[in-house]
Design a protein around this motif. Structure first.
Motif, PDB file in Angstrom:
ATOM      1  N   UNK A 329      44.412  37.612  48.783  1.00 57.77           N
ATOM      2  CA  UNK A 329      45.844  37.114  48.561  1.00 57.77           C
ATOM      3  C   UNK A 329      46.461  36.405  49.850  1.00 57.77           C
ATOM      4  N   UNK A 330      46.212  36.522  51.090  1.00 58.71           N
ATOM      5  CA  UNK A 330      46.497  35.562  51.597  1.00 58.71           C
ATOM      6  C   UNK A 330      46.251  34.025  51.577  1.00 58.71           C
ATOM      7  N   UNK A 331      45.406  33.868  51.041  1.00 55.04           N
ATOM      8  CA  UNK A 331      44.920  32.488  50.441  1.00 55.04           C
ATOM      9  C   UNK A 331      45.778  32.497  48.998  1.00 55.04           C
ATOM     10  N   UNK A 332      45.963  33.593  48.571  1.00 52.03           N
ATOM     11  CA  UNK A 332      46.931  32.570  46.882  1.00 52.03           C
ATOM     12  C   UNK A 332      48.049  32.836  47.893  1.00 52.03           C
ATOM     13  N   UNK A 333      48.486  33.048  48.880  1.00 47.44           N
ATOM     14  CA  UNK A 333      50.059  32.771  48.671  1.00 47.44           C
ATOM     15  C   UNK A 333      49.649  31.951  49.943  1.00 47.44           C
ATOM     16  N   UNK A 334      48.922  31.070  50.065  1.00 45.85           N
ATOM     17  CA  UNK A 334      49.028  30.318  51.396  1.00 45.85           C
ATOM     18  C   UNK A 334      49.100  29.081  49.724  1.00 45.85           C
ATOM     19  N   UNK A 339      52.732  24.670  46.500  1.00 46.92           N
ATOM     20  CA  UNK A 339      53.269  23.685  45.183  1.00 46.92           C
ATOM     21  C   UNK A 339      52.402  24.767  43.915  1.00 46.92           C
ATOM     22  N   UNK A 340      51.216  25.598  44.144  1.00 48.71           N
ATOM     23  CA  UNK A 340      50.631  25.636  43.424  1.00 48.71           C
ATOM     24  C   UNK A 340      51.691  26.525  42.225  1.00 48.71           C
ATOM     25  N   UNK A 341      51.007  26.433  41.302  1.00 49.72           N
ATOM     26  CA  UNK A 341      52.022  27.057  39.864  1.00 49.72           C
ATOM     27  C   UNK A 341      50.860  27.677  38.486  1.00 49.72           C
ATOM     28  N   UNK A 345      40.149  29.790  36.560  1.00 45.98           N
ATOM     29  CA  UNK A 345      38.964  30.268  37.130  1.00 45.98           C
ATOM     30  C   UNK A 345      37.780  29.629  35.981  1.00 45.98           C
ATOM     31  N   UNK A 346      36.872  29.107  36.337  1.00 45.85           N
ATOM     32  CA  UNK A 346      35.710  28.447  36.106  1.00 45.85           C
ATOM     33  C   UNK A 346      34.391  29.536  36.853  1.00 45.85           C
ATOM     34  N   UNK A 347      34.691  30.431  38.161  1.00 50.45           N
ATOM     35  CA  UNK A 347      33.692  30.766  38.311  1.00 50.45           C
ATOM     36  C   UNK A 347      33.848  32.051  38.025  1.00 50.45           C
ATOM     37  N   UNK A 348      33.511  33.603  38.064  1.00 51.97           N
ATOM     38  CA  UNK A 348      33.349  34.890  37.744  1.00 51.97           C
ATOM     39  C   UNK A 348      33.685  35.292  38.840  1.00 51.97           C
ATOM     40  N   UNK A 349      35.405  35.752  38.622  1.00 54.36           N
ATOM     41  CA  UNK A 349      36.310  37.105  39.028  1.00 54.36           C
ATOM     42  C   UNK A 349      36.135  35.792  40.849  1.00 54.36           C
ATOM     43  N   UNK A 350      36.901  34.731  40.647  1.00 48.71           N
ATOM     44  CA  UNK A 350      36.874  33.947  42.420  1.00 48.71           C
ATOM     45  C   UNK A 350      37.745  34.757  43.088  1.00 48.71           C
ATOM     46  N   UNK A 351      38.967  35.521  42.119  1.00 47.41           N
ATOM     47  CA  UNK A 351      40.390  36.073  42.733  1.00 47.41           C
ATOM     48  C   UNK A 351      40.508  37.784  43.069  1.00 47.41           C
ATOM     49  N   UNK A 352      40.382  38.464  44.179  1.00 49.63           N
ATOM     50  CA  UNK A 352      40.187  39.777  44.247  1.00 49.63           C
ATOM     51  C   UNK A 352      41.402  40.100  43.908  1.00 49.63           C
ATOM     52  N   UNK A 353      41.712  42.078  43.435  1.00 48.77           N
ATOM     53  CA  UNK A 353      43.048  42.081  43.035  1.00 48.77           C
ATOM     54  C   UNK A 353      44.240  41.164  43.909  1.00 48.77           C
ATOM     55  N   UNK A 354      43.948  41.152  45.411  1.00 51.25           N
ATOM     56  CA  UNK A 354      45.641  40.807  45.650  1.00 51.25           C
ATOM     57  C   UNK A 354      45.972  39.775  45.285  1.00 51.25           C
ATOM     58  N   UNK A 355      44.613  38.882  45.464  1.00 51.76           N
ATOM     59  CA  UNK A 355      45.478  37.502  44.326  1.00 51.76           C
ATOM     60  C   UNK A 355      46.139  37.192  43.329  1.00 51.76           C
ATOM     61  N   UNK A 356      45.388  38.870  42.216  1.00 56.27           N
ATOM     62  CA  UNK A 356      45.985  38.916  40.861  1.00 56.27           C
ATOM     63  C   UNK A 356      47.233  38.820  41.150  1.00 56.27           C
ATOM     64  N   UNK A 357      47.039  39.665  42.290  1.00 58.88           N
ATOM     65  CA  UNK A 357      48.781  40.370  42.526  1.00 58.88           C
ATOM     66  C   UNK A 357      49.870  38.757  42.947  1.00 58.88           C
ATOM     67  N   UNK A 358      49.078  38.246  43.153  1.00 60.08           N
ATOM     68  CA  UNK A 358      50.530  37.306  43.749  1.00 60.08           C
ATOM     69  C   UNK A 358      50.364  36.047  42.639  1.00 60.08           C
ATOM     70  N   UNK A 359      50.021  35.791  41.843  1.00 61.02           N
ATOM     71  CA  UNK A 359      49.636  35.349  41.017  1.00 61.02           C
ATOM     72  C   UNK A 359      50.614  35.719  39.868  1.00 61.02           C
ATOM     73  N   UNK A 360      50.662  37.460  39.796  1.00 61.02           N
ATOM     74  CA  UNK A 360      51.527  37.591  39.011  1.00 61.02           C
ATOM     75  C   UNK A 360      53.240  37.876  39.473  1.00 61.02           C
TER      76      UNK A 360
END
Length: 448
Positions: A329-334, A339-341, A345-360
């Motif tokens: 989640x911290x990396x996703x927020x960064x 400016x990332x919009x 994902x090219x890897x398998x499950x590279x984002x944890x659940x906290x990161x996914x919540x940040x995306x959404x």
């Protein structure tokens, strides 16, 4: 609580009780279950057939020892696995991973994801995964060969061209596939369709090396176009520097984007003018060097230790292509602050659940791995078709087929999200579409 929600939570509690220590598998199940309630509510037969509990249990898990002889004459022993997760849509299909971190939880999560990913391709393949806690790094060719021969001596009892067709994954390239196929052939006779990812000289498919990276970019470009964007003129960061990352970088540059950073297990390089793909290929594919050598050879590039997702620089698109849970989640927020919009994902499950919540929460255009990195297994299935025909397709034909498959996957995802009044939520679109494919096939076949 709705009946659908109550059923989902009941089954998830069972998953936790049966494998509380299997954190990667639990994460994959939770991410899927969090999005499929609308599909369960609309299709009450899934509750009647108890589809979720059937889905979360692999049809078979095979565990075995792999003894082999090191160059110094000592006998080494590793642990081998094959998780045959679901065959409702066809024979088991999924890679073999050789890495010290391999365990049952990781392979169950990979097999679970593979089942749904494969369903999105529209090709007749089920889901499976396997591997061993063996590390090819630092081993001689002879040691890798002896390990692969021992591994296949046991695995060959459970696979076949119409039953289970393994491929490569982390730590398993054409070299390892070649050694394993050689051993399979000695024991069973020549059946080239039993493994995919083979060298071209062994009836492997052209474009297989490039497929996952190219497919990632094909899918992401469709997602961007659907939202009035494209790669052209965009700054991109890619994690990893293996096959997936290298060929994603190559295709992004063809599409007019600029990849300014990529990484390995120790750190990352920053090259504002754009990663030199020829130099990167030379270092990683020919010389097998670290990225520190890139910075030494390329003027105006820099090498930094740590995660590339902690790097503060303006960019628009993130393509994680390294390993599971590399983004929290911290990396996703960064990333959002930088400016990332778009994250695909090219890897398998590279984002944890906290990161996914940040995306959404931030309305990021999000391409989950089940869809975005399906190009590798899609091309493996095309290799199966070539082997069955005793033929060989051109690079251009395979690449064209791959483009069509990835475009169709995005179209399915987009239409499914809209059908369930979730337009723009590509995570839900991916999970619901893939779940429906497998669940309906299971119902058609009855309790088996």
């Amino acid at each position: 609580m709705t009946a659908a929600k109550e059923y989902i939570e009941h089954i998830y509690q069972k998953v936790e009780q049966r494998g509380a220590h299997q954190v990667e598998f639990l994460q994959a199940v939770r991410e899927m279950f969090d999005t499929i309630e609308p599909a369960i509510a609309k299709n009450p037969q899934f509750i009647k057939w108890n589809i979720l509990e059937q889905l979360i249990e692999p049809e078979r898990i095979i565990t075995f020892r792999v003894p082999w002889v090191a160059d110094d004459g000592t006998i080494q022993v590793n642990k081998g696995f094959r998780v045959q997760f679901n065959s409702a849509l066809g024979p088991y299909k999924g890679g073999l991973r050789f890495h010290p971190t391999v365990n049952e939880s990781i392979l169950k999560f990979l097999g679970f994801e593979q089942m749904f990913k494969n369903s999105l391709t529209g090709l007749p393949i089920g889901g499976g995964k396997g591997g061993a806690d063996f590390d090819p790094k630092g081993k001689s060719d002879e040691e890798v060969m002896r390990f692969c021969q021992s591994f296949m001596t046991e695995l060959q009892k459970y696979i076949g061209p119409l039953e289970d067709i393994p491929a490569g994954d982390i730590g398993v390239s054409g070299r390892e596939i070649g050694y394993m196929y050689g051993q399979y052939k000695r024991l069973n006779g020549a059946q080239s369709g039993v493994l995919t990812g083979k060298p071209v000289s062994m009836n492997g498919s052209l474009a297989r090396t490039e497929a996952t990276g190219y497919g990632l970019v094909y899918y992401t470009e469709e997602m961007l176009k659907a939202n009035g964007q494209s790669f052209k003129g965009q700054k991109v960061i890619v994690s990893g520097s293996g096959n997936v990352a290298i060929y994603a970088i190559e295709k992004v540059h063809e599409y007019g984007g600029t990849v300014i950073a990529c990484s390995d297990s120790n750190g990352y390089i920053y090259d504002e003018s754009g990663i030199d793909i020829d130099l990167l290929k030379q270092l990683k594919e020919v010389e097998r060097k670290r990225l520190t050598d890139y910075a030494e050879r390329k003027e105006d590039s820099s090498y930094y230790e740590g995660s590339v997702w902690d790097f503060d620089v303006d960019y628009s698109i993130a393509l994680p292509c390294a390993t599971q849970n590399e983004i929290d989640g911290e990396k996703a927020s960064r990333m959002v602050k930088n400016g990332v919009y778009c994250v695909s994902e090219g890897a398998n499950m590279p984002s944890n659940l906290d990161a996914i919540h940040v995306y959404l929460d931030n309305k990021i255009f999000y391409g989950p791995a089940k869809a975005a990195n399906a190009g590798g297994v899609a091309t493996s299935a095309l290799e199966m078709a070539q082997n069955a025909q005793h033929g060989h397709w051109t690079f251009e034909r395979v690449d064209q087929e791959l483009q069509v498959i990835m475009k169709n996957i995005f179209k399915t995802v987009e239409e499914t999200a809209s059908e369930y009044d979730l337009a723009g939520n590509y995570l839900a679109g991916v999970n619901i579409a893939s779940f429906l494919n497998v669940a309906n096939a299971m119902i058609f076949q009855g309790i088996v």
